[in-house]
Design a protein around this motif. Structure first.
Motif, PDB file in Angstrom:
ATOM      1  N   ARG A  88       0.863  -1.195   0.000  1.00 48.27           N
ATOM      2  CA  ARG A  88       0.000   0.000   0.000  1.00 48.27           C
ATOM      3  C   ARG A  88       0.893   1.235   0.000  1.00 48.27           C
ATOM      4  O   ARG A  88       1.771   1.390   0.855  1.00 48.27           O
ATOM      5  CB  ARG A  88      -0.910   0.003   1.215  1.00 48.27           C
ATOM      6  N   GLU A 124      -3.882   7.129  -2.560  1.00 48.95           N
ATOM      7  CA  GLU A 124      -3.232   5.923  -2.043  1.00 48.95           C
ATOM      8  C   GLU A 124      -3.368   4.816  -3.082  1.00 48.95           C
ATOM      9  O   GLU A 124      -4.435   4.629  -3.666  1.00 48.95           O
ATOM     10  CB  GLU A 124      -3.865   5.474  -0.722  1.00 48.95           C
ATOM     11  N   SER A 134      -2.526   0.636  -4.275  1.00 49.04           N
ATOM     12  CA  SER A 134      -2.308  -0.697  -3.722  1.00 49.04           C
ATOM     13  C   SER A 134      -1.939  -1.652  -4.841  1.00 49.04           C
ATOM     14  O   SER A 134      -2.291  -1.432  -6.011  1.00 49.04           O
ATOM     15  CB  SER A 134      -3.545  -1.192  -2.989  1.00 49.04           C
ATOM     16  N   ARG A 184       9.500  -0.580   3.228  1.00 47.77           N
ATOM     17  CA  ARG A 184       8.970   0.004   4.482  1.00 47.77           C
ATOM     18  C   ARG A 184       9.655   1.336   4.783  1.00 47.77           C
ATOM     19  O   ARG A 184       9.007   2.297   5.189  1.00 47.77           O
ATOM     20  CB  ARG A 184       9.170  -0.975   5.642  1.00 47.77           C
ATOM     21  N   ARG A 226       3.367   0.357   3.060  1.00 46.01           N
ATOM     22  CA  ARG A 226       2.848  -0.616   4.032  1.00 46.01           C
ATOM     23  C   ARG A 226       2.859  -1.987   3.378  1.00 46.01           C
ATOM     24  O   ARG A 226       2.317  -2.155   2.281  1.00 46.01           O
ATOM     25  CB  ARG A 226       1.429  -0.223   4.422  1.00 46.01           C
ATOM     26  N   GLU A 279       1.882  -5.931   3.613  1.00 46.16           N
ATOM     27  CA  GLU A 279       0.966  -6.822   4.339  1.00 46.16           C
ATOM     28  C   GLU A 279       1.023  -8.207   3.713  1.00 46.16           C
ATOM     29  O   GLU A 279       1.155  -8.331   2.494  1.00 46.16           O
ATOM     30  CB  GLU A 279      -0.467  -6.296   4.234  1.00 46.16           C
ATOM     31  N   ASN A 315      -2.006  -7.870   8.355  1.00 46.75           N
ATOM     32  CA  ASN A 315      -0.715  -7.594   8.977  1.00 46.75           C
ATOM     33  C   ASN A 315      -0.233  -8.828   9.707  1.00 46.75           C
ATOM     34  O   ASN A 315      -1.017  -9.597  10.171  1.00 46.75           O
ATOM     35  CB  ASN A 315      -0.829  -6.423   9.947  1.00 46.75           C
TER      36      ASN A 315
END
Ligand code: SF4
Ligand code: SF4
Length: 139
Positions: free
Chosen positions: A9, A43, A45, A65, A70, A72, A139
């Motif tokens: 993300r 945003e 993804s 990171r 993000r 996941e 997560n």
């Protein structure tokens, strides 16, 4: 390392950075993009499948990171759209694990999530497209 599927993300401020190409170039990872939703200033993804040396894989994810991405784990499951399903049984004969089966005496087609390995074979056999893969980032 066997291919691993993950969800990335991207916050709006970094969505236009060439981060994926850096994973290939600097971390020697092979990347297959399964699904992407990237728009300027929003945003983004991406579901990607990564293959490569485990150390490079971990360093590549640390790099992402550090950049603000993000990362996941991907969980996938099969969902059946019940108002489309006609219980014709076509999917049961293609399912390699017996996760789809005909329950007797009702003759209803049942999906046992515990046995499903998300191979996707049943998606191709359903004549009314009542089976889909659901991608969830966890997560
Ligand atoms: S995805 Fe594969 S294992 Fe799961 S129900 Fe469909 S055919 Fe069976
Ligand atoms: S093939 Fe499709 S319509 Fe037929 S039982 Fe399976 S999910 Fe339902």
């Amino acid at each position: 390392m066997s291919p691993k599927k993950i969800v990335l993300r991207f916050p709006p401020q970094i969505v236009d950075r060439p981060l994926i190409s850096t994973l290939v170039k600097d971390y020697d990872l092979m990347i297959s993009i399964v699904k992407a939703n990237i728009n300027p200033y929003k945003e983004g993804s991406m579901v990607v499948e990564l293959t490569g040396d485990p150390d490079n894989y971990n360093q590549g994810l640390d790099f992402l990171r550090d950049q603000g991405v993000r990362v996941e784990d991907l969980s996938e499951d099969i969902v059946r759209i019940m108002d489309r399903c006609t219980h014709c049984g076509a999917c049961t004969s293609s399912c390699p694990t017996g996760a789809l089966f005909i329950s007797r005496p009702s003759m209803e087609v049942i999906l046992d999530d515990e046995k499903c390995v998300v191979c996707g074979v049943c998606l191709k056999t359903c004549p009314v497209k009542a089976i889909e893969v659901n991608f969830n980032g966890k997560n």
